[in-house]
Design a protein around this motif. Structure first.
Motif, PDB file in Angstrom:
ATOM      1  N   THR A  14       0.705  -1.266  -0.182  1.00  0.00           N
ATOM      2  CA  THR A  14      -0.097  -0.082   0.206  1.00  0.00           C
ATOM      3  C   THR A  14       0.874   1.054   0.210  1.00  0.00           C
ATOM      4  OG1 THR A  14      -1.567  -1.282   1.311  1.00  0.00           O
ATOM      5  CG2 THR A  14      -1.853   1.178   1.348  1.00  0.00           C
ATOM      6  N   ARG A  15       1.924   1.461   0.917  1.00  0.00           N
ATOM      7  CA  ARG A  15       2.921   2.438   0.854  1.00  0.00           C
ATOM      8  C   ARG A  15       3.445   2.545  -0.362  1.00  0.00           C
ATOM      9  NH1 ARG A  15       6.343   2.102   5.828  1.00  0.00           N
ATOM     10  NH2 ARG A  15       4.387   2.300   6.876  1.00  0.00           N
ATOM     11  N   THR A  16       3.908   1.554  -1.169  1.00  0.00           N
ATOM     12  CA  THR A  16       4.470   1.735  -2.474  1.00  0.00           C
ATOM     13  C   THR A  16       3.691   2.268  -3.359  1.00  0.00           C
ATOM     14  OG1 THR A  16       6.085  -0.112  -1.805  1.00  0.00           O
ATOM     15  CG2 THR A  16       6.003   0.522  -4.305  1.00  0.00           C
ATOM     16  N   LEU A  17       2.479   1.676  -3.355  1.00  0.00           N
ATOM     17  CA  LEU A  17       1.466   2.259  -4.411  1.00  0.00           C
ATOM     18  C   LEU A  17       1.033   3.714  -4.136  1.00  0.00           C
ATOM     19  CD1 LEU A  17      -0.461   1.521  -6.601  1.00  0.00           C
ATOM     20  CD2 LEU A  17      -2.322   0.918  -4.798  1.00  0.00           C
ATOM     21  N   VAL A  18       0.839   3.983  -3.002  1.00  0.00           N
ATOM     22  CA  VAL A  18       0.638   5.489  -2.550  1.00  0.00           C
ATOM     23  C   VAL A  18       1.828   6.346  -3.056  1.00  0.00           C
ATOM     24  CG1 VAL A  18       0.417   7.197  -0.781  1.00  0.00           C
ATOM     25  CG2 VAL A  18      -0.963   5.031  -0.877  1.00  0.00           C
ATOM     26  N   ALA A  19       3.286   5.820  -2.865  1.00  0.00           N
ATOM     27  CA  ALA A  19       4.270   6.836  -3.213  1.00  0.00           C
ATOM     28  C   ALA A  19       4.374   6.929  -4.689  1.00  0.00           C
ATOM     29  CB  ALA A  19       5.571   6.072  -2.675  1.00  0.00           C
ATOM     30  N   ILE A  20       3.927   5.753  -5.610  1.00  0.00           N
ATOM     31  CA  ILE A  20       4.065   6.080  -6.955  1.00  0.00           C
ATOM     32  C   ILE A  20       3.070   6.791  -7.390  1.00  0.00           C
ATOM     33  CG2 ILE A  20       3.728   4.769  -9.135  1.00  0.00           C
ATOM     34  CD1 ILE A  20       5.021   2.206  -7.702  1.00  0.00           C
ATOM     35  N   ILE A  21       1.743   6.775  -6.824  1.00  0.00           N
ATOM     36  CA  ILE A  21       0.831   7.649  -7.162  1.00  0.00           C
ATOM     37  C   ILE A  21       1.174   9.008  -6.773  1.00  0.00           C
ATOM     38  CG2 ILE A  21      -1.491   8.456  -6.577  1.00  0.00           C
ATOM     39  CD1 ILE A  21      -2.289   5.466  -6.339  1.00  0.00           C
ATOM     40  N   LEU A  22       1.605   9.480  -5.785  1.00  0.00           N
ATOM     41  CA  LEU A  22       2.141  10.731  -5.576  1.00  0.00           C
ATOM     42  C   LEU A  22       3.250  11.407  -6.550  1.00  0.00           C
ATOM     43  CD1 LEU A  22       2.726  10.754  -1.513  1.00  0.00           C
ATOM     44  CD2 LEU A  22       0.916  11.971  -2.753  1.00  0.00           C
ATOM     45  N   ILE A  23       4.087  10.371  -6.833  1.00  0.00           N
ATOM     46  CA  ILE A  23       5.064  10.799  -7.827  1.00  0.00           C
ATOM     47  C   ILE A  23       4.792  10.982  -9.160  1.00  0.00           C
ATOM     48  CG2 ILE A  23       7.137   9.808  -9.062  1.00  0.00           C
ATOM     49  CD1 ILE A  23       8.003   8.431  -6.341  1.00  0.00           C
ATOM     50  N   LEU A  67       8.660   6.365  -0.680  1.00  0.00           N
ATOM     51  CA  LEU A  67       9.178   5.122  -1.461  1.00  0.00           C
ATOM     52  C   LEU A  67      10.292   4.909  -0.816  1.00  0.00           C
ATOM     53  CD1 LEU A  67       8.529   3.420  -3.930  1.00  0.00           C
ATOM     54  CD2 LEU A  67       9.857   4.672  -5.179  1.00  0.00           C
ATOM     55  N   VAL A  68      11.271   5.669  -0.608  1.00  0.00           N
ATOM     56  CA  VAL A  68      12.599   5.362   0.057  1.00  0.00           C
ATOM     57  C   VAL A  68      12.503   4.855   1.331  1.00  0.00           C
ATOM     58  CG1 VAL A  68      14.817   6.413   0.668  1.00  0.00           C
ATOM     59  CG2 VAL A  68      13.922   6.999  -1.461  1.00  0.00           C
ATOM     60  N   PRO A  70       3.492  25.310  -8.823  1.00  0.00           N
ATOM     61  CA  PRO A  70       4.688  24.444  -8.911  1.00  0.00           C
ATOM     62  C   PRO A  70       4.770  23.732  -7.515  1.00  0.00           C
ATOM     63  CG  PRO A  70       5.122  26.289 -10.109  1.00  0.00           C
ATOM     64  CD  PRO A  70       3.878  26.678  -9.483  1.00  0.00           C
ATOM     65  N   ILE A  71       4.413  24.469  -6.394  1.00  0.00           N
ATOM     66  CA  ILE A  71       5.044  24.055  -5.032  1.00  0.00           C
ATOM     67  C   ILE A  71       3.907  22.830  -4.926  1.00  0.00           C
ATOM     68  CG2 ILE A  71       3.325  25.500  -3.999  1.00  0.00           C
ATOM     69  CD1 ILE A  71       6.724  24.840  -2.590  1.00  0.00           C
ATOM     70  N   VAL A  72       2.901  22.710  -5.294  1.00  0.00           N
ATOM     71  CA  VAL A  72       1.802  21.417  -5.133  1.00  0.00           C
ATOM     72  C   VAL A  72       2.964  20.429  -6.035  1.00  0.00           C
ATOM     73  CG1 VAL A  72      -0.253  20.593  -5.623  1.00  0.00           C
ATOM     74  CG2 VAL A  72      -0.141  22.806  -5.051  1.00  0.00           C
ATOM     75  N   GLY A  73       3.224  20.541  -6.994  1.00  0.00           N
ATOM     76  CA  GLY A  73       3.870  19.296  -7.755  1.00  0.00           C
ATOM     77  C   GLY A  73       5.169  18.956  -6.873  1.00  0.00           C
ATOM     78  N   ALA A  74       5.977  20.017  -6.462  1.00  0.00           N
ATOM     79  CA  ALA A  74       7.117  19.867  -5.689  1.00  0.00           C
ATOM     80  C   ALA A  74       6.947  18.827  -4.553  1.00  0.00           C
ATOM     81  CB  ALA A  74       8.042  21.007  -5.353  1.00  0.00           C
ATOM     82  N   ILE A  75       5.914  19.456  -3.602  1.00  0.00           N
ATOM     83  CA  ILE A  75       5.451  18.740  -2.327  1.00  0.00           C
ATOM     84  C   ILE A  75       4.974  17.189  -2.789  1.00  0.00           C
ATOM     85  CG2 ILE A  75       3.810  18.706  -0.535  1.00  0.00           C
ATOM     86  CD1 ILE A  75       3.984  21.626  -0.439  1.00  0.00           C
ATOM     87  N   THR A  76       4.091  17.201  -3.683  1.00  0.00           N
ATOM     88  CA  THR A  76       3.762  15.519  -3.847  1.00  0.00           C
ATOM     89  C   THR A  76       4.794  14.866  -4.467  1.00  0.00           C
ATOM     90  OG1 THR A  76       2.988  16.254  -5.950  1.00  0.00           O
ATOM     91  CG2 THR A  76       1.388  16.397  -4.246  1.00  0.00           C
ATOM     92  N   LEU A  77       5.946  15.478  -5.345  1.00  0.00           N
ATOM     93  CA  LEU A  77       6.883  14.608  -5.899  1.00  0.00           C
ATOM     94  C   LEU A  77       7.779  14.288  -4.677  1.00  0.00           C
ATOM     95  CD1 LEU A  77       8.085  13.774  -8.493  1.00  0.00           C
ATOM     96  CD2 LEU A  77       9.263  15.690  -8.706  1.00  0.00           C
ATOM     97  N   ILE A  78       8.259  15.310  -3.966  1.00  0.00           N
ATOM     98  CA  ILE A  78       9.041  14.938  -2.775  1.00  0.00           C
ATOM     99  C   ILE A  78       8.462  13.893  -1.726  1.00  0.00           C
ATOM    100  CG2 ILE A  78      10.316  16.098  -0.907  1.00  0.00           C
ATOM    101  CD1 ILE A  78      10.733  18.346  -2.657  1.00  0.00           C
ATOM    102  N   GLY A  79       7.279  14.189  -1.480  1.00  0.00           N
ATOM    103  CA  GLY A  79       6.666  13.270  -0.741  1.00  0.00           C
ATOM    104  C   GLY A  79       6.442  11.714  -1.054  1.00  0.00           C
ATOM    105  N   GLY A  80       6.121  11.772  -2.183  1.00  0.00           N
ATOM    106  CA  GLY A  80       6.174  10.429  -2.969  1.00  0.00           C
ATOM    107  C   GLY A  80       7.447   9.710  -2.937  1.00  0.00           C
ATOM    108  N   ILE A  81       8.651  10.438  -3.424  1.00  0.00           N
ATOM    109  CA  ILE A  81      10.110   9.843  -3.338  1.00  0.00           C
ATOM    110  C   ILE A  81      10.422   9.499  -1.524  1.00  0.00           C
ATOM    111  CG2 ILE A  81      12.394  10.351  -3.676  1.00  0.00           C
ATOM    112  CD1 ILE A  81      11.357  12.159  -5.840  1.00  0.00           C
TER     113      ILE A  81
END
Length: 98
Positions: free
Chosen positions: A28-37, A91-92, A77-88
């Motif tokens: 579930t965590r991996t799936l949510v991370a991929i969706i956020l990215i 995932l890590v 762009p901050i929304v994109g940055a937050i979701t991208l960083i949150g997903g990464i």
């Protein structure tokens, strides 16, 4: 090969049991991370969601006139940055626990 009462095959052979709740949580965590990215990348690429609405402007008996209005919901762009960083990060962090 005989089994004692209350002993399972995996206990007898010395293998480890899998905690299915941890595996499910990891998936579930991996799936949510991929969706956020993915959402973060799309937010950077489009920087907004454009949609079209239809509105009736004239309604005179059998005559109907509608207009289409295109509207844009801006995504900073901050929304994109937050979701991208949150997903990464998710995932890590999920891969380190696994």
């Amino acid at each position: 090969m005989s089994f004692r009462a209350g002993e399972s095959c995996s206990q007898r052979e010395g293998t480890h049991r899998i905690d299915h709740r941890k595996v499910s949580d990891m998936n579930t965590r991996t799936l949510v991370a991929i969706i956020l990215i993915a959402v973060g990348i799309v937010a950077f690429a489009y920087q907004g969601i454009t949609y079209t609405t239809r509105e009736k402007t004239v309604d005179l008996g059998p005559v109907h006139v509608t207009t289409e209005k295109t509207r844009t919901l801006p995504l900073p762009p901050i929304v994109g940055a937050i979701t991208l960083i949150g997903g990464i990060v998710l995932l890590v962090r999920g891969s380190k626990k696994g």
